[in-house]
Scaffold this motif. Structure first.
Motif, PDB file in Angstrom:
ATOM      1  N   SER A 141      36.441  44.923  37.500  1.00  0.00           N
ATOM      2  CA  SER A 141      38.003  44.858  37.483  1.00  0.00           C
ATOM      3  C   SER A 141      37.225  44.998  38.744  1.00  0.00           C
ATOM      4  N   HIS A 182      38.557  39.349  39.866  1.00  0.00           N
ATOM      5  CA  HIS A 182      40.264  39.235  39.367  1.00  0.00           C
ATOM      6  C   HIS A 182      40.982  37.944  38.059  1.00  0.00           C
ATOM      7  N   LEU A 190      37.288  47.732  33.076  1.00  0.00           N
ATOM      8  CA  LEU A 190      38.905  47.610  32.559  1.00  0.00           C
ATOM      9  C   LEU A 190      38.718  48.141  31.007  1.00  0.00           C
TER      10      LEU A 190
END
Length: 331
Positions: free
Chosen positions: A85, A88, A46
């Motif tokens: 990723s 969550h 991310l």
């Protein structure tokens, strides 16, 4: 999780091929910490989105990064290895911590100022808010220790400040993480042609960087071209001799020796001979690492199983943290 061991968190961005700087600054130390800490090692995909836009290359880089973790001795039966990723809860906590972070704190982040110059055409909000997601990564697992380089110290201080602020308002909830910087030398490997800046896997000049997949010829060429000085005397002084000091740092770190011991060994050695011996040593180290890398890289089902199981383990810890925070906040 063994609660008798302190929790250690660390992560690397899969934003390009890993360098010897990434290896020396963090990954080299990870395997030895598995016996003393409960280790959680993330592949921070991310974070990579702030500067990385080639999706197919990112997919490849994530698996490459995992293989380097394994090649360096990270044992998925001892440590949690996962893709950021795939959990969550990192994003859930990221939003909550945004509400406990001051705009002025983010404006003071040195790395944002530096990256804004490098990526002048892509100064996105992710670059600005990056330290909050990093704080979420760390605090989500109630980390006691975070292995970082010197350039990340300011980000860790922000995570500590956010944790203190949250605890002050809602009672003691977050552990306050401490930094673990391996030593003052190995935590920062500099660029070969410009030893005043950090070696970076995104450097457009590849002669500045030794990548972990470089072949022997490439290593020798890059070390031979590396900047030194005209003195031809080998000793460590990062202010007056940044080039040779950086090469000494690389040698000492890979050999796991004190840099002053290495100074004595090469006291009467010429720069040319020292560069040759350094290139030989790096090539030998990389050869062993690359053999293991290719072994793992050719076993995709095994890699997928590691990431799936790692995400499962990480989610169990992360979800407990999120549920407790939601209860505290009345969500």
């Amino acid at each position: 999780m063994n609660l008798l061991k302190p929790i250690l968190f660390s992560a690397v961005q899969p934003s390009g091929t890993l360098t010897i700087g990434n290896y020396i600054g963090s990954i080299l130390h990870w395997s030895s910490m598995q016996t003393t800490h409960h280790c959680i090692y993330s592949i921070a995909d991310l974070h990579a989105l702030t500067v990385f836009k080639n999706i197919s290359s990112l997919q490849q880089s994530k698996l490459d990064t995992l293989c380097f973790y394994l090649s360096a001795g990270i044992n998925p039966k001892q440590s949690i290895i996962f893709l950021q990723s795939q959990v969550h809860q990192h994003c859930q906590l990221n939003w909550i911590l945004n509400c406990y972070t001051y705009f002025g704190e983010l404006k003071r982040m040195v790395q944002f100022k530096q990256k804004s110059k490098i990526y002048a055409k892509n100064i996105n909000s992710g670059l600005f808010n990056y330290p909050i997601l990093m704080s979420s990564d760390i605090l989500l697992y109630q980390s006691n220790v975070v292995l970082i380089g010197k350039d990340q110290k300011q980000h860790l201080e922000l995570a500590r400040n956010i944790a203190h602020r949250f605890n002050f308002l809602h009672g003691k909830f977050f552990n306050i993480p401490d930094s673990y910087i391996p030593n003052k030398y190995s935590c920062k490997i500099m660029a070969l042609l410009n030893p005043t800046i950090k070696m970076s896997k995104t450097d457009v000049n590849h002669n500045n960087v030794i990548f972990l997949l470089d072949n022997k010829k490439s290593v020798f060429n890059k070390i031979n071209k590396s900047v030194t000085d005209s003195e031809n005397k080998i000793f460590y002084n990062s202010d007056t001799k940044p080039g040779i000091s950086n090469l000494l740092n690389i040698y000492a770190s890979l050999k796991r020796q004190n840099i002053h011991e290495v100074e004595k060994i090469f006291k009467k050695t010429s720069y040319k001979d020292f560069k040759y011996l350094l290139a030989c040593m790096i090539s030998n180290k990389l050869s062993v690492l690359q053999e293991k890398f290719h072994y793992f890289r050719n076993n995709l089902p095994y890699l997928k199983n590691i990431l799936d199981y790692g995400a499962y383990q990480a989610k169990k810890i992360a979800q407990k943290t999120i549920e407790n925070i939601y209860n505290l906040l009345g969500l």
